[in-house]
Design a protein around this motif. Structure first.
Motif, short mmCIF file in Angstrom:
data_model
loop_
_atom_site.label_atom_id
_atom_site.label_comp_id
_atom_site.label_asym_id
_atom_site.label_seq_id
_atom_site.Cartn_x
_atom_site.Cartn_y
_atom_site.Cartn_z
N HIS A 131 -18.08 -35.65 10.30
CA HIS A 131 -17.18 -36.86 9.08
C HIS A 131 -17.91 -38.37 9.52
O HIS A 131 -18.35 -37.91 10.98
CB HIS A 131 -16.53 -36.53 8.80
N THR A 132 -17.68 -39.00 9.05
CA THR A 132 -17.81 -40.57 9.33
C THR A 132 -16.20 -41.01 9.26
O THR A 132 -15.49 -40.70 8.50
CB THR A 132 -18.68 -41.42 8.19
N PRO A 133 -16.22 -42.07 10.23
CA PRO A 133 -14.39 -42.82 10.50
C PRO A 133 -13.89 -43.33 9.16
O PRO A 133 -12.77 -42.90 8.65
CB PRO A 133 -15.17 -43.54 11.44
N SER A 134 -15.35 -43.59 8.08
CA SER A 134 -14.45 -43.99 6.50
C SER A 134 -13.87 -42.76 5.63
O SER A 134 -13.36 -43.42 4.62
CB SER A 134 -15.57 -44.85 6.22
N ARG A 135 -14.36 -41.57 6.26
CA ARG A 135 -14.13 -41.01 5.30
C ARG A 135 -12.33 -40.06 5.09
O ARG A 135 -11.87 -39.67 4.38
CB ARG A 135 -15.15 -39.34 5.69
N VAL A 136 -11.93 -40.65 6.98
CA VAL A 136 -10.92 -39.95 6.50
C VAL A 136 -9.77 -40.76 6.53
O VAL A 136 -8.88 -40.16 5.02
CB VAL A 136 -10.39 -40.65 8.29
N PRO A 137 -10.14 -42.25 5.77
CA PRO A 137 -8.66 -42.91 4.99
C PRO A 137 -8.94 -42.70 3.35
O PRO A 137 -8.15 -42.45 2.71
CB PRO A 137 -8.90 -43.93 5.32
N GLU A 138 -9.79 -42.19 2.79
CA GLU A 138 -10.45 -42.28 1.64
C GLU A 138 -9.46 -40.15 1.77
O GLU A 138 -9.43 -40.01 0.37
CB GLU A 138 -11.84 -41.35 1.83
N ALA A 139 -9.69 -39.53 2.59
CA ALA A 139 -9.48 -37.95 2.44
C ALA A 139 -7.40 -38.23 2.63
O ALA A 139 -6.61 -37.22 1.19
CB ALA A 139 -9.74 -37.25 3.40
#
Length: 377
Positions: free
Chosen positions: A171-179
């Motif tokens: 995953h990319t770092p930006s995916r974490v807050p989205e999830a």
């Protein structure tokens, strides 16, 4: 590759436990662990019992896994009944892996539904699944919540791209807050897992990851020091000099940074690697966010572990399943328990384990200072 199973005594094909397992069971909690052994890729540091599609081989089907696991749930209920262990409602359920959310939400719901059908859930029971941030969607998380899941634990690990690359995370770092946002919208509690001490990770990198995790406003954070296990890709890279080795002093510094940052943000430390939002002690259960499933391990509760390589414990009797999904499926298809071995602890050994393991874990719960340790290998 995954580490080896322990040695042990013969485990009978019917799964029936010795009489000791039933003694005092009414006073102990009962939990379920479901192991989902599938991953898209094998992370370089991982020696867990997980398999990619290329590693599975014939006779092991990811598509059929849910029904195989349901078969073990049914066997568990029969074996416990035959052992004289009274049926108790589940207080916690935890789906781990691997990446449980590689399976469709309906498959996870089927396994959970079978367990609830056999034992029921206590009011307010905690039901968790692990997930990679790139293995979920808004719809899948909503489906999990509708099925009865209450909590999701995301493998964030780092917010720094070069650290994620060393760890082979997809995953990319930006995916974490989205999830995390999707999970919140679905009504799920959220935990984030972090790893510190990755080769090449600076102190500033670790601060970035801590800040990024806190910006997501999770309910719970786990922060684990990277351990390099023999036989892993990362161990080979370190041996060849491709990446630097891990450093104990670096680990200690980063642990202290984590404790300061999380404590300053209102999280309380309740176990060596875990911090929870909310009040501890005698606060109402719905205002506390410790992982109750882990607390059940440390307090010596009973749990049945479903899945290849899963470990179980009931009343001082421990057992562990065969490791490969193919062997696991074959055992259950033949009507036999998938247990590979077991051990029965006497009272003295159980006490010794509580004392030894209790030196490693401290939990402040229910207005008590409880010193306890996990009852598994």
């Amino acid at each position: 590759m995954p580490s080896a199973l322990p040695l042990g005594d013969h485990a009978p094909a019917d799964g029936v436990l010795p009489p000791q397992a039933a003694v005092g069971a009414e006073a102990r909690g009962f939990s379920l662990y479901a192991h989902i052994p599938f991953c898209t890729v094998r992370c370089g540091y991982c020696d867990f019992n997980t398999y990619t599609a290329a590693e599975l081989g014939g006779g092991a089907s990811q598509a059929e896994y849910a029904q195989t696991a349901v078969g073990e749930v049914r066997l568990a209920a029969r074996a416990l009944d035959a052992s004289g262990v009274p049926r108790r409602r589940l207080s916690t359920v935890f789906f781990g892996g691997g990446t449980p959310t590689l399976l469709p939400a309906g498959d996870l719901a089927a396994i959970l539904g079978a367990a609830v059908g056999e034992w029921g859930l206590e009011p307010g029971a905690e039901v968790t699944t692990e997930a990679n941030p790139d293995s979920v969607t808004p719809d899948s998380l909503a489906a999990l919540r509708d099925a009865g899941f209450t909590r999701v634990s995301f493998g964030m690990q780092s917010a720094v791209p070069h650290v994620l690359r060393v760890l082979d995370r997809t995953h990319t770092p930006s995916r974490v807050p989205e999830a995390v946002r999707w999970a919140r919208e679905a009504g799920l509690d959220v935990s984030l897992d972090l790893i510190y001490g990755t080769p090449g990770e600076s102190i500033d990198d670790w601060r970035v990851s801590l800040d990024a995790a806190l910006e997501c406003e999770p309910d719970h954070v786990s922060a684990y020091a990277l351990i390099v296990e023999e036989g892993t890709k990362l161990a080979a890279q370190i041996r060849r000099g491709q990446v630097p080795d891990v450093d104990d002093d670096d680990h200690a510094t980063k642990y202290e940074l984590a404790d300061a940052a999380l404590g300053g943000a209102g999280f309380h430390w309740y176990e060596v690697s875990n911090w929870a939002r909310g009040a501890a002690g005698d606060a109402p259960q719905d205002r506390r966010f410790e992982c109750r499933h882990n607390l059940a391990y440390w307090r010596g509760g009973d749990w049945w572990g479903v899945g290849p390589g899963a470990h179980s414990h009931v009343g001082g009797v421990r057992w562990w399943n065969v490791k490969h999904p193919r062997a696991y499926a074959a055992r259950l298809a033949s009507g036999a328990s998938p247990a590979a071995g077991r051990e029965t602890l006497d009272a003295e050994t159980r006490l010794e384990e509580r004392i030894i393991l209790g030196s490693e874990v401290m939990s402040v719960v229910n207005s008590e200072m409880v010193h306890c340790g996990p009852e598994f290998h």
